[in-house]
Design an enzyme around this catalytic site. Structure first.
Site, PDB file in Angstrom:
ATOM      1  N   TYR A 116       5.825 -14.385 -14.625  1.00  0.00           N
ATOM      2  CA  TYR A 116       4.973 -13.259 -14.184  1.00  0.00           C
ATOM      3  C   TYR A 116       3.484 -13.611 -14.308  1.00  0.00           C
ATOM      4  O   TYR A 116       2.666 -13.588 -13.196  1.00  0.00           O
ATOM      5  CB  TYR A 116       4.975 -12.059 -14.936  1.00  0.00           C
ATOM      6  CG  TYR A 116       4.006 -11.223 -14.568  1.00  0.00           C
ATOM      7  CD1 TYR A 116       4.079 -10.275 -13.508  1.00  0.00           C
ATOM      8  CD2 TYR A 116       2.954 -10.645 -15.422  1.00  0.00           C
ATOM      9  CE1 TYR A 116       3.040  -9.432 -12.902  1.00  0.00           C
ATOM     10  CE2 TYR A 116       2.065  -9.786 -15.185  1.00  0.00           C
ATOM     11  CZ  TYR A 116       2.063  -9.085 -13.930  1.00  0.00           C
ATOM     12  OH  TYR A 116       0.904  -8.092 -13.486  1.00  0.00           O
TER      13      TYR A 116
ATOM     14  N   ALA B  95       0.851  -1.256  -0.084  1.00  0.00           N
ATOM     15  CA  ALA B  95      -0.278   0.054  -0.069  1.00  0.00           C
ATOM     16  C   ALA B  95       0.932   1.305   0.030  1.00  0.00           C
ATOM     17  O   ALA B  95       0.389   2.369   0.146  1.00  0.00           O
ATOM     18  CB  ALA B  95      -1.049  -0.100   1.149  1.00  0.00           C
TER      19      ALA B  95
END
Length: 556
Positions: free
Chosen positions: A232, A81
């Site tokens: 990924y 965050a």
């Protein structure tokens, strides 16, 4: 997004990346979004009073009861965050009264990667909320456990919402991906999501309306997105598989586990790395994901479970019709598509269709004879655990040599703690070479592959028969109780070493002049029904990742 991938770039040293003002982008959408949300609540209440016969059935996201316009007093844990989507979610939630726990390890400003945990906390406080920051490497189980304990000491013994947002982004092909980046992808995206979810699970079960929201696509191992960046894509898909298994384990406790993915590219540091300012201008702001996340976690957890949401669908269900405020450049008619979604796809992405069933066989069918090639020499590399040499190798040899007597076999066996060496082959014929080493050590894998390629001057095919280790009595079966030790036991060899070996052997296979060049992995396909059937949580996850790796390597 394929066009964006062609623009892949890395910021040069000292280059400054402009960071969007989180308050500005959230401010654009706050009033219209919450006005629509408020009208949705009024419509539902009217339906309950018999004044709106056209209201949807109970359970629809846009018509669910108890539509909350506030998170006041709720404790929300958010990973990653310090910037981007995670920061936007934290600030949006804090602005609506949530007590936010920011987990991130970025404490110092970086011109190429702006955003820190302290900056995220300031933004939450400026929005009118309460927040604390705990510097945490989510791939370290000790740090995760300590961070959650500190947060619970500060806010009490309940976690109402967990948002798994932390993610590392290296969209590269197998041959281009080094060990450091491969480890970063899996340590953060897969292992980190697993460890944080396990640490928060006991506290989530004490909440009245608990939610786990993972920022990930639907668990669909699509070869079209695995091909350009298998590692990924697999790591992001694995995050969705984690959510799926958590749902089954925490369902009885009332915890709702869902995933959320952006319909269009979002302006984050990762997007800037891919396409620079040009792609940023054609993207959406993180507000789109933040608003959709707010709507999901304020819905009753008993009604919204095991769903794979797309932000645009959630916002449209609320009643949002004008999406221009969500665009970086509001003059852009339609932004660039994000990963894992096609431009023709407007709704919820579906699961992969199962491949056609093949005839059952107890043998490994591998490169049968073709007319004119009966006498052509072929070298097959077999990856196997040293403990299985006595039981499985002879079966594999018979199956591989039955259709092609001129095959040469190079066996690479993993053995814990063993140095890289050529093993004795007194009980083998002259057509078989055996090498042993500890494949948990990344530096040993290319050495073993190089020795194997020299044994018979090349490699034409690979059989990956590395098997998962049997469970121990102390090993937890539930994914929500998994530990770093359990993760390492099932991932270090069968997933990590397997991928690195395939990465290193691909150039040798590419040089082969043999008309039949194959990679065969003894593993279940990465499909949801197969994943659900495996009761051991970490084993199911490892098998799904291993299968997705193979699909990506095959597509590449």
């Amino acid at each position: 997004m394929l066009e964006a991938m062609e623009m892949y770039r890395t910021p040069t040293a000292g280059e400054k990346v402009e960071k969007l003002d989180v308050h500005e982008v959230l401010g654009r959408t706050e009033k219209p979004f919450f006005e629509k949300l408020s009208s949705t609540r009024r419509a539902y209440v009217a339906a309950r009073l018999g004044k709106d016969p056209l209201a949807g059935a109970e359970g629809d996201l846009e018509r669910a009861d108890d539509v909350a316009l506030s998170l006041r007093g709720r404790v929300v844990v958010i990973t990653g965050a310090s910037r981007g989507i995670g920061e936007a979610i934290a600030v949006r939630f804090a602005g609506r009264g949530a007590r936010v726990v920011v987990l991130s390890q970025t404490t110092q400003d970086n011109p190429a990667l702006p955003g820190t945990v302290r900056g995220a906390v300031r933004a939450c406080v400026d929005a009118g909320g309460d927040a604390i920051a705990v510097k945490t490497d989510i791939s370290d189980e000790g740090q995760v456990q300590a961070a959650i304990r500190d947060a619970m000491t500060h806010y009490g013994g309940v976690i109402d919402v967990l948002v798994n947002c932390a993610s590392t982004h290296f969209p590269q092909r197998c041959a281009e991906l080094d060990v450091r980046r491969y480890d970063a992808l899996n340590d953060v995206n897969v292992k980190g999501t697993l460890l944080v979810s396990a640490a928060c699970a006991p506290y989530l079960q004490n909440a009245k309306n608990p939610h786990v929201l993972t920022i990930a696509p639907a668990p669909r191992a699509d070869k079209d997105w695995l091909a350009p960046h298998a590692a990924y894509s697999t790591s992001k898909i694995a995050m969705a598989f984690v959510s799926r298994k958590l749902h089954r384990e925490l369902f009885s406790s009332g915890v709702a586990c869902n995933t959320l993915w952006p319909r269009y590219a979002v302006a984050t540091a990762a997007t800037n790395f891919i396409g620079g300012e040009r792609l940023i201008a054609m993207s959406r702001t993180p507000a789109a994901v933040a608003d959709a996340a707010f709507r999901i976690v304020t819905a009753p957890s008993r009604l919204v479970r095991d769903r794979n949401f797309v932000d645009q669908d959630v916002l449209r269900a609320v009643g949002v019709e004008d999406f221009k405020p969500y665009n970086v450049d509001q003059d852009v008619v339609e932004p660039v598509d994000d990963f894992f979604l096609w431009s023709s796809e407007r709704g919820l992405p579906g699961y992969a269709a199962p491949p056609p069933r093949e005839a059952a066989s107890g043998d490994v069918v591998f490169g049968s004879q073709r007319r004119g090639h009966e006498t052509q020499r072929e070298v097959a590399l077999v990856l196997i655990d040293a403990r299985d040499l006595a039981t499985r190798l002879d079966t594999l040899r018979r199956a591989l040599l039955a259709s092609r007597p001129n095959r040469k076999l190079v066996v690479v066996a993993h053995e814990d703690g063993a140095p890289v060496a050529r093993a004795s082959r007194d009980d083998r014929d002259k057509n078989t070479a055996l090498f042993v080493g500890d494949m948990r050590v990344a530096a040993n894998v290319p050495k073993l592959v190089e020795l194997a390629s020299r044994a018979f001057y090349g490699v034409d095919a690979v059989v990956d028969a590395l098997a998962h280790r049997p469970p121990r009595p102390w090993e937890p079966r539930e994914l929500s109780a998994a530990t770093a030790v359990t993760y390492g036991k099932h991932f270090d060899v069968c997933v990590r070493a397997s991928f690195l070996a395939l990465r290193d052997v691909l150039p040798h296979i590419a040089k082969s002049a043999n008309p039949v060049r194959r990679v065969v992995s003894v593993t279940p396909p990465p499909r949801c029904e197969v994943f659900d059937a495996e009761p051991r949580g970490v084993v199911a996850l490892a098998r799904a990742v291993r299968g997705a790796h193979l699909r990506g390597v095959a597509a590449e």
